[in-house]
Design an enzyme around this catalytic site. Structure first.
Site, PDB file in Angstrom:
ATOM      1  N   HIS A 146       9.152  43.798  -3.445  1.00  0.00           N
ATOM      2  CA  HIS A 146       9.351  44.597  -4.667  1.00  0.00           C
ATOM      3  C   HIS A 146      10.034  43.780  -5.769  1.00  0.00           C
ATOM      4  O   HIS A 146       9.444  43.482  -6.803  1.00  0.00           O
ATOM      5  CB  HIS A 146      10.186  45.840  -4.362  1.00  0.00           C
ATOM      6  CG  HIS A 146       9.540  46.766  -3.381  1.00  0.00           C
ATOM      7  ND1 HIS A 146      10.058  47.022  -2.138  1.00  0.00           N
ATOM      8  CD2 HIS A 146       8.404  47.487  -3.471  1.00  0.00           C
ATOM      9  CE1 HIS A 146       9.281  47.868  -1.497  1.00  0.00           C
ATOM     10  NE2 HIS A 146       8.271  48.172  -2.280  1.00  0.00           N
TER      11      HIS A 146
HETATM   12  C1  BDR Z   1      13.075  49.232  -5.206  1.00  0.00           C
HETATM   13  O1  BDR Z   1      14.103  50.100  -4.767  1.00  0.00           O
HETATM   14  C2  BDR Z   1      15.006  49.364  -3.968  1.00  0.00           C
HETATM   15  O2  BDR Z   1      15.033  49.868  -2.669  1.00  0.00           O
HETATM   16  C3  BDR Z   1      14.575  47.927  -3.965  1.00  0.00           C
HETATM   17  O3  BDR Z   1      15.696  47.080  -4.146  1.00  0.00           O
HETATM   18  C4  BDR Z   1      13.603  47.833  -5.099  1.00  0.00           C
HETATM   19  O4  BDR Z   1      14.252  47.516  -6.310  1.00  0.00           O
HETATM   20  C5  BDR Z   1      11.813  49.494  -4.434  1.00  0.00           C
HETATM   21  O5  BDR Z   1      11.449  50.840  -4.591  1.00  0.00           O
END
Ligand code: BDR
Ligand code: CA
Length: 311
Positions: A239
């Site tokens: 992500h």
């Molecule tokens: C996002 O939310 C967090 O859990 C991760 O760091 C990332 O930024 C993914 O949905």
């Protein structure tokens, strides 16, 4: 190479950590500051985690300015089931030598933006609360921001709920303010982040670098992989590294310029990014919505940056 001046607003967070470790070695970036926000875990963890990641990455020259400890409205959300109670899976991190600065995140964003006369870029990999407060306090901030890259939302699906992605769900009002602000904004949502995955073989290659940084990144990739299984993604979704690589090397990605708004009232859909990417495109575009990535080139560049630690 002419370096681009950036501030990284984040909620570390395991994938924030990997994104930061990659950014520390990118010759394209001059990182002016890191501004932690409450998100994956409370600010009492995300702020010291930023210091620990700087220590792990050998970049304690970069100052850390904490920001908001809660969303603009409503209850704080967190994702400690993914990131661990401390936000870094309890991984043994080095003891930081640097300390948190007193100046607030939003004041630093404004100060640097003004000083750089329109050249500052922002990279946000957590809830957008710090940026929204900066916009509320300094209404002419948008004209001093060259570009904002956000990891958040998704055109097609969610992860915090069936509709909403975590960063937007954690502060939908802040996200809407940011998307309406007029700052040139690129949004890396779940659609592209799931395409930007690392396979088990690639995680093994990373681990094989034999450094403490690579061991940490391999372990957190495996943690991400376990949470991706329900989505059918053939690897660990990257992500925050995806948004970071977009900020570093946008030519690896494909985006559509379209309207994006944030649902703030729905019973089942609060925090969803509603996009015009697959509809009649009648609304005025406000975002570059990043939808696809050249995955082989993305993987090579990410691993090359992490290889810079040795191995
Ligand atoms: C996002 O939310 C967090 O859990 C991760 O760091 C990332 O930024 C993914 O949905
Ligand atoms: Ca994050």
């Amino acid at each position: 190479m002419n370096k681009r001046s950036v501030i990284i607003d984040c909620d570390p967070g395991i994938d924030d950590a990997m994104a930061l470790l990659a950014a520390f070695r990118a010759p394209e970036l001059d990182i002016k500051a890191i501004t932690p926000v409450a998100g994956n875990v409370p600010l009492v963890h995300t702020a010291p985690n930023a210091l620990k990641i700087l220590a792990l990455g050998g970049r304690e020259d970069i100052p850390v300015y904490p920001g908001a400890d809660r969303p603009l409205t409503g209850q704080a959300r967190e994702a400690s089931e993914v990131h661990g109670a401390d936000g870094l899976m309890g991984w043994p991190m080095p003891e930081p030598r640097s300390v948190l600065r007193d100046e607030k995140a939003w004041d630093v964003i404004w100060r640097e933006a003004k000083a750089l006369g329109g050249e500052l870029e922002l990279i946000a990999t957590g809830p957008l609360t710090n940026l929204a407060i900066a916009l509320a306090k300094y209404p002419d901030l948008p004209k001093y921001i060259k570009k904002l890259t956000v990891m958040g939302g998704g055109a097609c699906f969610g992860n915090a709920t069936p509709a909403a992605e975590f960063n937007i769900y954690a502060d939908p009002e802040a996200a809407e303010m940011v998307f309406r602000s007029g700052m040139p904004t690129a949004l890396c949502g779940l659609d592209v982040c799931h395409r930007a995955h690392l396979t088990e073989n690639e995680v093994e290659e990373l681990e094989g670098f034999g450094t403490v940084q690579a061991a940490f990144c391999a372990a957190l990739s495996r943690q991400e992989l376990s949470w991706a299984v329900p989505y059918g993604t053939p690897g660990a979704p990257m992500h925050d590294p995806c948004a970071m690589l977009y900020a570093i090397a946008p030519t690896l990605f494909t985006a559509v310029h379209c309207w994006v708004g944030v649902e703030r009232a729905g019973v089942h859909t609060r925090g969803k990014t509603v996009t015009d990417a697959f509809s009649d495109a009648k609304r005025p575009p406000n975002v570059d919505l990043v939808l696809d990535v050249d995955r082989p080139r993305f993987v090579r560049r990410l691993l090359a940056l992490l290889r810079e630690y040795g191995g």
